[in-house]
Design a protein around this motif. Structure first.
Motif, mmCIF file in Angstrom:
data_model
loop_
_atom_site.group_PDB
_atom_site.id
_atom_site.type_symbol
_atom_site.label_atom_id
_atom_site.label_comp_id
_atom_site.label_asym_id
_atom_site.label_seq_id
_atom_site.Cartn_x
_atom_site.Cartn_y
_atom_site.Cartn_z
ATOM 1 N N MET A 268 0.833 -1.203 0.000
ATOM 2 C CA MET A 268 0.000 0.000 0.000
ATOM 3 C C MET A 268 0.870 1.256 0.000
ATOM 4 O O MET A 268 0.595 2.222 -0.714
ATOM 5 N N TYR A 269 1.927 1.231 0.800
ATOM 6 C CA TYR A 269 2.868 2.360 0.808
ATOM 7 C C TYR A 269 3.554 2.500 -0.553
ATOM 8 O O TYR A 269 3.669 3.610 -1.095
ATOM 9 N N ASP A 270 4.024 1.384 -1.102
ATOM 10 C CA ASP A 270 4.690 1.413 -2.406
ATOM 11 C C ASP A 270 3.797 2.070 -3.462
ATOM 12 O O ASP A 270 4.238 2.939 -4.230
ATOM 13 N N LYS A 271 2.544 1.645 -3.501
ATOM 14 C CA LYS A 271 1.606 2.155 -4.488
ATOM 15 C C LYS A 271 1.340 3.639 -4.291
ATOM 16 O O LYS A 271 1.295 4.417 -5.252
ATOM 17 N N ALA A 272 1.194 4.055 -3.041
ATOM 18 C CA ALA A 272 0.868 5.454 -2.745
ATOM 19 C C ALA A 272 2.035 6.391 -3.047
ATOM 20 O O ALA A 272 1.819 7.544 -3.439
ATOM 21 N N PHE A 273 3.261 5.912 -2.860
ATOM 22 C CA PHE A 273 4.429 6.792 -2.975
ATOM 23 C C PHE A 273 5.172 6.668 -4.302
ATOM 24 O O PHE A 273 6.110 7.431 -4.549
ATOM 25 N N LYS A 274 4.786 5.737 -5.169
ATOM 26 C CA LYS A 274 5.616 5.406 -6.330
ATOM 27 C C LYS A 274 5.807 6.568 -7.299
ATOM 28 O O LYS A 274 6.827 6.643 -7.994
ATOM 29 N N ASP A 275 4.858 7.488 -7.354
ATOM 30 C CA ASP A 275 4.965 8.597 -8.308
ATOM 31 C C ASP A 275 5.526 9.868 -7.686
ATOM 32 O O ASP A 275 5.645 10.889 -8.370
ATOM 33 N N SER A 276 5.858 9.836 -6.430
ATOM 34 C CA SER A 276 6.367 11.035 -5.768
ATOM 35 C C SER A 276 7.858 11.197 -6.014
ATOM 36 O O SER A 276 8.632 10.245 -5.868
ATOM 37 N N GLU A 277 8.269 12.405 -6.368
ATOM 38 C CA GLU A 277 9.680 12.718 -6.542
ATOM 39 C C GLU A 277 10.293 13.277 -5.258
ATOM 40 O O GLU A 277 11.475 13.618 -5.222
ATOM 41 N N LEU A 278 9.473 13.342 -4.216
ATOM 42 C CA LEU A 278 9.925 13.958 -2.965
ATOM 43 C C LEU A 278 10.467 12.945 -1.968
ATOM 44 O O LEU A 278 10.992 13.319 -0.922
ATOM 45 N N LEU A 279 10.340 11.660 -2.300
ATOM 46 C CA LEU A 279 10.875 10.617 -1.424
ATOM 47 C C LEU A 279 11.286 9.410 -2.255
ATOM 48 O O LEU A 279 10.903 9.265 -3.412
#
Length: 385
Positions: A268-279
């Motif tokens: 769930m974390y992977d999916k939520a954060f995968k498009d963020s360039e901030l982390l």
């Protein structure tokens, strides 16, 4: 903001666990009883090892492993700087010298190339750490160990239930340590285990955890009677109680379910954060199965108008119990006083400056995960350049 505080990790106990402990409290053995061996058998069977020896905690178990391995003053042992201090302290307890080898930037685990660079004629063992539950590169580490005739003691405090190329962690090296602290996959309150396939290590560990004392008539020179025992070396009182073991047996029955839920949360974390360039999200070793003790993100500080501390404090203020795992061991005061230098492990130190551990434990609900994701993304967006 959440109404209640969400810790980064937490045990999950149910009525079955409580009843298991109550049953022992009502029995004739609170310690040194039959429940200990039953717990050891459960752990050994789960990981596929011949033997398991339970200790009062994971640090004591590592101490026992170093003793059983014959590490003494003048010996060097290589380990990772990104770990809890116990991974290095256990070497110091037996008089050995700790040698740190830097990490890989993708998995955060010790780099086999750095291990080999640090081998000297005094090197006796390697203690690779499965950081966050992600398996290390065991094939490469075992090849190095074979080449230089070294002992491998896996620190798998984070990795119960993890798999390396289809095989469970716990029966692949000379010895493997698991921890049962409340934030780990299953708990005994405090507790640890060493698993091994080596009978010599097994017998040495059993004696070490109980003062170095034996009642084995084949090992003692004289025998005054059935009460007689002999202390053959300076051991420690590192025994686990039957109370703890009973809780451990009950918890082991839930381990696969707990690990599966940890994996769901990590996905769930992977999916939520995968498009963020901030982390930057964790990158497990290919072909291996992580048991996801921790979910550690790296902040892309070049794209943020805030420090790690400011972001950390803001998340805590929103009742998101973030943490940082770990302060590089070689930068702690005790090790600096021994001559270890800050700046000597550039990859580990760079990771430390940017890392934050997010809440991850089986009892978390999907709503809890959603709260973490929203808090993290909104906070990073707020401070982005």
């Amino acid at each position: 903001m959440r109404d209640t505080y969400l810790p980064y990790g937490q045990q999950w106990l149910d009525d079955q666990d409580i009843q298991a402990v109550v049953n022992v409290l009502k029995s004739s053995h609170l310690t040194t009883g039959p429940t200990i061996s039953k717990f050891e058998d459960a752990v050994a069977e789960y990981v596929g090892a011949k033997y398991a020896v339970a200790f009062s905690n994971g640090t004591a178990a590592l101490h026992g492993a170093c003793f059983a391995a014959g590490i003494v003053e003048g010996n060097e042992v290589i380990t990772s700087p990104i770990t809890f201090a116990a991974s290095a302290n256990c070497v110091r307890y037996v008089g050995g010298t700790v040698v740190f080898a830097d990490i890989k930037e993708d998995t955060y685990n010790i780099d086999p190339l750095e291990i080999e660079k640090n081998i000297t004629p005094n090197t006796k063992a390697i203690i690779p750490v499965h950081f966050t539950g992600q398996p290390v590169q065991l094939d490469e580490i075992h090849a190095i160990a074979k080449k230089y005739k070294l002992i491998v003691i896996e620190d798998a405090a984070h990795a119960l239930g993890a798999k390396y190329k289809g095989q469970k962690i716990g029966a692949l090296s000379d010895m493997t340590m698991f921890s049962f602290h409340p934030v780990k996959h299953v708990t005994t309150g405090e507790g640890g285990v060493i698993t091994t396939n080596n009978y010599f290590y097994y017998k040495k560990l059993l004696q070490f955890r109980s003062h170095g004392i034996t009642r084995d008539t084949e090992k003692i020179i004289k025998n005054d009677g059935p009460w007689y025992y002999d202390m053959q070396f300076l051991g420690y009182n590192y025994r686990m109680t039957d109370i703890q073991a009973a809780l451990g047996i009950s918890q082991m029955e839930k381990l696969d379910r707990f690990v599966a839920r940890r994996c769901e949360i990590a996905q769930m974390y992977d999916k939520a954060f995968k498009d963020s360039e901030l982390l930057i999200t964790p990158q497990p070793l290919k072909g291996c199965f992580s048991s996801w003790h921790l979910y550690v993100i790296q902040l892309n500080l070049e794209k943020l108008n805030a420090t790690r501390r400011e972001i950390f404090d803001s998340l805590v203020a929103q009742n998101i119990g973030v943490n940082v795992h770990y302060i590089p061991v070689h930068t702690l005061s005790y090790y600096k006083e021994l001559g270890y230098k800050e700046g000597s492990m550039p990859k580990a130190e760079a990771l430390y400056k940017a890392m934050i551990t997010l809440p991850l434990f089986p009892k978390m609900t999907d709503s809890d995960v959603y709260d973490v994701v929203v808090a993290v993304l909104s906070e990073l967006e707020k401070v982005s350049k």
